[in-house]
Design a protein around this motif. Structure first.
Motif, PDB file in Angstrom:
ATOM      1  N   GLU B 163       0.832  -1.211   0.000  1.00  0.00           N
ATOM      2  CA  GLU B 163       0.000   0.000   0.000  1.00  0.00           C
ATOM      3  C   GLU B 163       0.864   1.257   0.000  1.00  0.00           C
ATOM      4  OE1 GLU B 163      -3.917  -1.590   2.353  1.00  0.00           O
ATOM      5  OE2 GLU B 163      -2.651  -0.101   3.326  1.00  0.00           O
ATOM      6  N   ALA B 164       1.959   1.198   0.771  1.00  0.00           N
ATOM      7  CA  ALA B 164       2.804   2.391   0.905  1.00  0.00           C
ATOM      8  C   ALA B 164       3.732   2.588  -0.284  1.00  0.00           C
ATOM      9  CB  ALA B 164       3.610   2.310   2.194  1.00  0.00           C
ATOM     10  N   PHE B 165       4.298   1.494  -0.798  1.00  0.00           N
ATOM     11  CA  PHE B 165       5.341   1.633  -1.821  1.00  0.00           C
ATOM     12  C   PHE B 165       4.958   1.051  -3.184  1.00  0.00           C
ATOM     13  CE2 PHE B 165       7.350   1.435   2.349  1.00  0.00           C
ATOM     14  CZ  PHE B 165       8.028   2.643   2.357  1.00  0.00           C
ATOM     15  N   GLY B 166       3.717   0.613  -3.327  1.00  0.00           N
ATOM     16  CA  GLY B 166       3.307  -0.028  -4.575  1.00  0.00           C
ATOM     17  C   GLY B 166       3.798  -1.462  -4.573  1.00  0.00           C
ATOM     18  N   ASP B 167       3.481  -2.203  -5.637  1.00  0.00           N
ATOM     19  CA  ASP B 167       3.912  -3.602  -5.665  1.00  0.00           C
ATOM     20  C   ASP B 167       5.404  -3.650  -5.984  1.00  0.00           C
ATOM     21  OD1 ASP B 167       4.130  -6.262  -5.657  1.00  0.00           O
ATOM     22  OD2 ASP B 167       2.827  -6.643  -7.374  1.00  0.00           O
ATOM     23  N   GLY B 168       6.190  -3.842  -4.930  1.00  0.00           N
ATOM     24  CA  GLY B 168       7.642  -3.809  -5.098  1.00  0.00           C
ATOM     25  C   GLY B 168       8.250  -5.173  -5.360  1.00  0.00           C
ATOM     26  N   GLY B 170       9.889  -8.145  -6.922  1.00  0.00           N
ATOM     27  CA  GLY B 170      10.627  -8.282  -8.172  1.00  0.00           C
ATOM     28  C   GLY B 170      11.481  -7.066  -8.482  1.00  0.00           C
ATOM     29  N   ARG B 171      11.293  -5.998  -7.676  1.00  0.00           N
ATOM     30  CA  ARG B 171      12.095  -4.788  -7.933  1.00  0.00           C
ATOM     31  C   ARG B 171      13.188  -4.640  -6.878  1.00  0.00           C
ATOM     32  NH1 ARG B 171       8.018  -0.341  -7.530  1.00  0.00           N
ATOM     33  NH2 ARG B 171       9.772   1.024  -8.004  1.00  0.00           N
ATOM     34  N   LEU B 172      14.128  -3.738  -7.134  1.00  0.00           N
ATOM     35  CA  LEU B 172      15.231  -3.564  -6.190  1.00  0.00           C
ATOM     36  C   LEU B 172      14.780  -2.723  -4.999  1.00  0.00           C
ATOM     37  CD1 LEU B 172      17.936  -2.986  -8.882  1.00  0.00           C
ATOM     38  CD2 LEU B 172      17.942  -4.861  -7.234  1.00  0.00           C
ATOM     39  N   CYS B 173      15.251  -3.135  -3.840  1.00  0.00           N
ATOM     40  CA  CYS B 173      14.864  -2.513  -2.574  1.00  0.00           C
ATOM     41  C   CYS B 173      14.999  -0.990  -2.585  1.00  0.00           C
ATOM     42  CB  CYS B 173      15.748  -3.133  -1.496  1.00  0.00           C
ATOM     43  SG  CYS B 173      15.953  -2.162  -0.048  1.00  0.00           S
ATOM     44  N   TYR B 174      16.170  -0.498  -3.025  1.00  0.00           N
ATOM     45  CA  TYR B 174      16.412   0.953  -2.963  1.00  0.00           C
ATOM     46  C   TYR B 174      15.561   1.729  -3.963  1.00  0.00           C
ATOM     47  CZ  TYR B 174      19.938  -0.886  -6.247  1.00  0.00           C
ATOM     48  OH  TYR B 174      20.582  -1.563  -7.226  1.00  0.00           O
ATOM     49  N   GLU B 175      15.142   1.040  -5.048  1.00  0.00           N
ATOM     50  CA  GLU B 175      14.225   1.694  -5.996  1.00  0.00           C
ATOM     51  C   GLU B 175      12.852   1.854  -5.338  1.00  0.00           C
ATOM     52  OE1 GLU B 175      15.802  -0.184 -10.197  1.00  0.00           O
ATOM     53  OE2 GLU B 175      13.747  -0.591  -9.550  1.00  0.00           O
ATOM     54  N   VAL B 176      12.437   0.761  -4.676  1.00  0.00           N
ATOM     55  CA  VAL B 176      11.106   0.734  -4.076  1.00  0.00           C
ATOM     56  C   VAL B 176      11.010   1.719  -2.912  1.00  0.00           C
ATOM     57  CG1 VAL B 176       9.411  -0.737  -2.897  1.00  0.00           C
ATOM     58  CG2 VAL B 176      10.804  -1.676  -4.746  1.00  0.00           C
ATOM     59  N   TYR B 177      11.983   1.654  -1.997  1.00  0.00           N
ATOM     60  CA  TYR B 177      11.913   2.455  -0.775  1.00  0.00           C
ATOM     61  C   TYR B 177      12.277   3.927  -1.004  1.00  0.00           C
ATOM     62  CZ  TYR B 177      11.342  -1.350   2.627  1.00  0.00           C
ATOM     63  OH  TYR B 177      10.858  -2.377   3.378  1.00  0.00           O
ATOM     64  N   LYS B 178      13.273   4.145  -1.852  1.00  0.00           N
ATOM     65  CA  LYS B 178      13.818   5.510  -1.912  1.00  0.00           C
ATOM     66  C   LYS B 178      13.832   6.135  -3.298  1.00  0.00           C
ATOM     67  CE  LYS B 178      16.790   5.035   2.092  1.00  0.00           C
ATOM     68  NZ  LYS B 178      18.111   5.277   2.626  1.00  0.00           N
ATOM     69  N   ARG B 201      18.728   0.645  11.638  1.00  0.00           N
ATOM     70  CA  ARG B 201      19.143   2.024  11.374  1.00  0.00           C
ATOM     71  C   ARG B 201      17.908   2.875  11.038  1.00  0.00           C
ATOM     72  NH1 ARG B 201      23.534   2.222   9.269  1.00  0.00           N
ATOM     73  NH2 ARG B 201      23.244   4.299   8.449  1.00  0.00           N
ATOM     74  N   GLU B 202      18.117   4.163  11.150  1.00  0.00           N
ATOM     75  CA  GLU B 202      17.001   5.051  10.813  1.00  0.00           C
ATOM     76  C   GLU B 202      17.171   5.526   9.374  1.00  0.00           C
ATOM     77  OE1 GLU B 202      16.128   8.048  13.777  1.00  0.00           O
ATOM     78  OE2 GLU B 202      14.940   9.130  12.292  1.00  0.00           O
ATOM     79  N   GLU B 203      16.090   5.501   8.630  1.00  0.00           N
ATOM     80  CA  GLU B 203      16.160   5.892   7.220  1.00  0.00           C
ATOM     81  C   GLU B 203      14.999   6.825   6.893  1.00  0.00           C
ATOM     82  OE1 GLU B 203      18.402   4.953   4.979  1.00  0.00           O
ATOM     83  OE2 GLU B 203      19.355   3.171   5.857  1.00  0.00           O
ATOM     84  N   VAL B 204      15.163   7.542   5.792  1.00  0.00           N
ATOM     85  CA  VAL B 204      14.042   8.346   5.286  1.00  0.00           C
ATOM     86  C   VAL B 204      13.612   7.700   3.977  1.00  0.00           C
ATOM     87  CG1 VAL B 204      13.303  10.616   4.452  1.00  0.00           C
ATOM     88  CG2 VAL B 204      14.879  10.461   6.377  1.00  0.00           C
ATOM     89  N   VAL B 205      12.346   7.325   3.877  1.00  0.00           N
ATOM     90  CA  VAL B 205      11.871   6.623   2.685  1.00  0.00           C
ATOM     91  C   VAL B 205      10.784   7.439   1.988  1.00  0.00           C
ATOM     92  CG1 VAL B 205      12.440   4.315   3.534  1.00  0.00           C
ATOM     93  CG2 VAL B 205      10.219   5.301   4.090  1.00  0.00           C
ATOM     94  N   CYS B 206      10.518   7.077   0.728  1.00  0.00           N
ATOM     95  CA  CYS B 206       9.556   7.854  -0.069  1.00  0.00           C
ATOM     96  C   CYS B 206       8.408   6.969  -0.533  1.00  0.00           C
ATOM     97  CB  CYS B 206      10.223   8.446  -1.302  1.00  0.00           C
ATOM     98  SG  CYS B 206      11.829   9.127  -1.009  1.00  0.00           S
ATOM     99  N   PRO B 207       7.306   6.951   0.210  1.00  0.00           N
ATOM    100  CA  PRO B 207       6.139   6.183  -0.254  1.00  0.00           C
ATOM    101  C   PRO B 207       5.543   6.796  -1.521  1.00  0.00           C
ATOM    102  CG  PRO B 207       5.943   6.778   2.069  1.00  0.00           C
ATOM    103  CD  PRO B 207       7.056   7.586   1.501  1.00  0.00           C
ATOM    104  N   VAL B 208       4.606   6.068  -2.134  1.00  0.00           N
ATOM    105  CA  VAL B 208       4.037   6.550  -3.397  1.00  0.00           C
ATOM    106  C   VAL B 208       3.242   7.847  -3.237  1.00  0.00           C
ATOM    107  CG1 VAL B 208       3.958   4.386  -4.703  1.00  0.00           C
ATOM    108  CG2 VAL B 208       2.157   4.876  -3.072  1.00  0.00           C
ATOM    109  N   THR B 209       2.828   8.162  -2.001  1.00  0.00           N
ATOM    110  CA  THR B 209       2.081   9.399  -1.787  1.00  0.00           C
ATOM    111  C   THR B 209       2.955  10.634  -1.978  1.00  0.00           C
ATOM    112  OG1 THR B 209       2.583   9.158   0.553  1.00  0.00           O
ATOM    113  CG2 THR B 209       0.391   8.470  -0.147  1.00  0.00           C
ATOM    114  N   GLY B 210       4.272  10.438  -1.977  1.00  0.00           N
ATOM    115  CA  GLY B 210       5.188  11.557  -2.182  1.00  0.00           C
ATOM    116  C   GLY B 210       5.695  12.178  -0.897  1.00  0.00           C
ATOM    117  N   GLU B 211       5.029  11.900   0.228  1.00  0.00           N
ATOM    118  CA  GLU B 211       5.494  12.446   1.512  1.00  0.00           C
ATOM    119  C   GLU B 211       6.620  11.576   2.038  1.00  0.00           C
ATOM    120  OE1 GLU B 211       2.280  12.211   4.216  1.00  0.00           O
ATOM    121  OE2 GLU B 211       1.267  13.974   3.430  1.00  0.00           O
TER     122      GLU B 211
END
Lengths: 85, 474
Positions: B163-168, B170-178, B201-211
Motif C-alpha cells: 500500500e505504501a510503496f506499490g507492488d515492489g 521483483g524490484r530492487l529494494c532501494y528503488e522501491v523504498y527511496k 538504522r534510521e532511514e528516510v523513505v519515499c512512499p508513493v504518496t510523495g510524503e
C-alpha cells in the motif's frame, strides 16, 4: 588617574546602565555599539577594561583578538592593560 | 471376494482383506456385490444394498460417481469424496474405480478402492489455516515488511508495504523504498547478509504518496537448513510522528532558550531603569530620574511585545475576521512605535490615503504583524552606524483586490542568507536581543490571511517588507 572602561553592547539601555554604575564608582567610560566600533576604540583609547556582550553579532572574536594583541610600537603588553576582558 | 484364487494357494479375497483401504465390487446398478473385511468393519453389512446407501448413508445417487464413469468408458476413474461410516463419522476417501471386463466386452463389474485420507485432508486444512493466519499477521503487522534476496531484490512484501510503496515484488529494494538508482550505503540488509546478525538504522523513505517518512529499519536473517543466510527480512516502522514530536520539543527548547536570552536583556534594561531612578532620586537629579523612567517604560513595552509573540506562537489562535480600516491600523501601530523610534533619533514617516481602506482581517493579529515589522525596521536603523539620519516609512495602499502594507527602512539591510532565513523560527540577527519569533509570527499572520510578505533588501542600504493581503476573499 581614573581607570577607563570600554562598554561594548548593541543594546543602548544596557550601555546606559553599565556606564552609570561605572561612572558613579569613579571610572571613566567609553562606549561602542558593535564589534567594529569596539575594535576602533580599543586601539584609539586603550581602555583598562572592556565589558563585551558575548552574544553580540559580528566581530566578537576579532575584538577579543585585538584587545589581547601586543602593540608593535610599544614596549609593554596591551594584554596587561586589558586584564578584565 | 470369494472364489478368486491366486497362485500359491492365496485367494484374492484374503489379499483384498489385508489391503489398507476399502475395496468393493459393484454392478452396473451400483449394487454392492462384494467388499473386503475392512469395508465391512468400517461401514457395516452391504448385501442387497447400493453403494451410496452404505458409503454415504443416503438414498440418492451421487452427483459424480467414478464407478459409473468406469462403467461408461471402461477405463479407470478417480475422485475424492466424503463418506460416513457406521458410527456416523465423516471421512474423506480417495477413490479409484476400475472396470472388470471379460474378453473385451462391456464391463460387468467395477472394483472400487477407497483410501482413507481424512487425516491428510485435516492436516492440509490445518496447514492452510495456519498459513492464512501467518499471512494475515504478516500483512496486518503495523509496519512495512519485505523479504529481500542477496541482490537486494524484494521477493515478498506485506500488504502495508504494498500500500505504501506499490507492488515492489521483483524490484530492487532501494528503488522501491527511496526511488534511488544506486544501492544505499550503509545498508542494514547487506550487513545482515554478511554477519547473520540483526541490524537496525534510521532511514528516510519515499512512499508513493510523495510524503517522505522517517522509518526505523530492522533487518533479520532468514537462514536455510544449512545455516546460510537465504534471504533477509526488513521490517520498517514509521516513526515520523515521533520525529515530529521531537521537532516540536526541540522548538520548545529553542523557544525557552531564545526567550530567556531576550527576557534577560530586557530585565537588564529594567534593572538599569530602576538604578537610574533610584540614584536620580538620591542625587536629586531629575534628568536621571526621567531617563530611568523612560528606560523602564520602554523595557516593559518590549516585555509585553515578547510575551505577545510567545502567546501567538504557543496558541494555535483562530483568526477572527471582521471589517477593519487598514489606515486606522497603520496609525495605531505608528503611534506605538514613535516613542521608541524617537529615542534612537529615527524619523517615522507614514504614507496612506486619507480615505479609509476597508478590508477583512483580524485586527489584533494584523496589529501584531505590523508592530513586529516596524520593530524590526527600528532595530535595523538602530544598529546601523554608517548613516547620520535614519528613517522608517510605514505605508498602506489600496488596490482593487489587495491591500499592501509597506515597512521600509534605511538601516543595515540584509544579505541574501539573512533575507532567506528572515522568516525562519528562532532566526535572529540581533544576538541575544531578538527572540527570532517576530518575523516568523508576522509571516504566519500574513499566511493566515491568505497573503504573503515580500522582502527587498540591500546590505548597508536598507530593507523593505511588503505585506500583500487580499481585501475580501476570506
Amino acid at each position: 588617574m581614573r581607570k577607563r572602561v570600554l562598554v561594548v553592547d548593541d543594546e543602548p539601555d544596557v550601555v546606559t546602565y553599565i556606564c552609570s554604575i561605572l561612572e558613579d564608582n569613579g571610572f571613566e567610560t567609553a562606549t561602542a555599539a558593535d564589534g567594529e566600533e569596539a575594535m576602533k576604540k580599543v586601539l584609539e583609547q586603550r581602555p583598562d577594561c572592556v565589558t563585551l556582550d558575548i552574544s553580540m553579532p559580528h566581530t566578537r572574536g576579532k575584538v577579543l583578538q585585538v584587545a589581547k594583541r601586543k602593540p608593535r610600537d610599544e614596549g609593554h603588553s596591551c594584554h596587561n592593560r586589558h586584564r578584565h576582558i | 471376494m470369494k472364489g478368486l484364487k491366486l497362485g500359491g494357494g492365496f485367494s484374492l479375497a484374503s489379499v483384498f482383506d489385508c489391503l489398507p483401504c476399502y475395496v468393493t465390487v459393484q454392478d452396473r446398478d451400483m449394487n454392492l456385490v462384494s467388499a473386503n473385511r475392512r469395508f465391512v468393519f468400517e461401514f457395516g453389512e452391504f448385501e442387497g444394498k447400493k453403494c451410496y446407501q452404505v458409503y454415504k448413508r443416503k438414498s440418492e445417487v451421487c452427483d459424480y460417481c467414478p464407478v459409473q464413469a468406469s462403467f461408461e468408458d471402461g477405463v479407470c476413474h478417480t475422485g475424492e469424496c466424503k463418506v460416513v461410516n457406521k458410527a456416523g463419522e465423516e471421512k474423506v476417501v480417495l477413490i479409484h474405480a476400475a472396470a472388470i471386463t471379460e474378453s473385451g466386452g462391456m464391463p460387468e463389474f467395477v472394483v472400487e478402492m477407497a483410501i482413507d485420507i481424512t487425516k491428510q485432508i485435516r492436516l492440509e486444512e490445518e496447514l492452510r489455516r495456519r498459513e492464512a493466519r501467518y499471512r494475515l499477521l504478516f500483512d496486518e503487522a503495523p509496519c512495512f515488511i519485505s523479504v529481500q534476496d542477496r541482490g537486494l531484490k524484494v521477493i515478498e512484501a506485506n500488504r502495508r508495504h504494498k500500500e505504501a510503496f506499490g507492488d515492489g515484488v521483483g524490484r530492487l529494494c532501494y528503488e522501491v523504498y527511496k526511488h534511488r538508482s544506486e544501492e544505499c550505503f550503509p545498508c542494514a540488509v547487506q550487513e545482515t547478509f554478511q554477519d547473520k546478525e540483526v541490524h537496525f538504522r534510521e532511514e528516510v523513505v519515499c512512499p508513493v504518496t510523495g510524503e517522505t517518512r522517517h522509518v526505523l529499519v530492522y533487518s533479520a536473517p532468514i537462514l536455510s537448513e544449512d545455516g546460510e543466510v537465504e534471504s533477509v527480512m526488513e521490517i520498517s516502522t514509521d516513526i515520523t510522528p515521533l520525529r515530529e514530536l521531537q521537532g516540536k520539543l526541540e522548538q520548545i527548547g529553542l523557544l525557552i532558550g531564545s526567550v530567556s536570552h531576550s527576557v534577560k536583556g530586557l530585565l537588564t534594561g529594567l534593572d538599569g531603569g530602576i538604578y537610574l531612578l533610584k540614584t536620580g532620586i538620591e542625587k536629586n537629579d531629575m534628568q536621571r530620574v526621567s531617563k530611568g523612567l523612560q528606560m523602564m517604560e520602554r523595557n516593559v513595552q518590549r516585555v509585553k511585545a515578547v510575551v505577545g509573540d510567545i502567546l501567538y506562537y504557543a496558541k494555535e489562535r483562530e483568526l477572527c475576521f471582521e471589517d477593519i480600516d487598514a489606515c486606522e491600523l497603520t496609525r495605531e501601530v505608528t503611534e506605538a512605535a514613535t516613542m521608541r523610534a524617537k529615542e534612537f533619533g529615527i524619523e517615522i514617516e507614514v504614507r496612506m490615503p486619507e480615505t479609509p481602506i476597508i478590508m477583512r482581517g483580524d485586527r489584533n493579529a494584523l496589529r501584531a504583524m505590523l508592530s513586529n515589522l516596524v520593530e524590526n525596521a527600528i532595530d535595523a536603523c538602530r544598529v546601523d552606524k554608517s548613516k547620520d539620519a535614519h528613517k522608517v516609512t510605514i505605508s498602506a495602499e489600496a488596490h482593487d483586490e489587495e491591500v499592501v502594507f509597506g515597512v521600509s527602512d534605511n538601516g543595515i539591510g540584509m544579505d541574501k542568507e539573512t533575507m532567506e532565513k528572515a522568516f525562519t523560527l528562532f532566526f535572529s540577527s540581533k544576538g541575544c536581543e531578538g527572540t527570532g519569533l517576530g518575523l516568523f509570527i508576522a509571516n504566519k499572520i500574513a499566511l493566515g490571511h491568505k497573503g504573503r510578505i515580500k522582502v527587498d533588501s540591500t546590505p548597508k542600504e536598507g530593507s523593505r517588507f511588503s505585506v500583500i493581503l487580499p481585501r475580501r476573499n476570506i
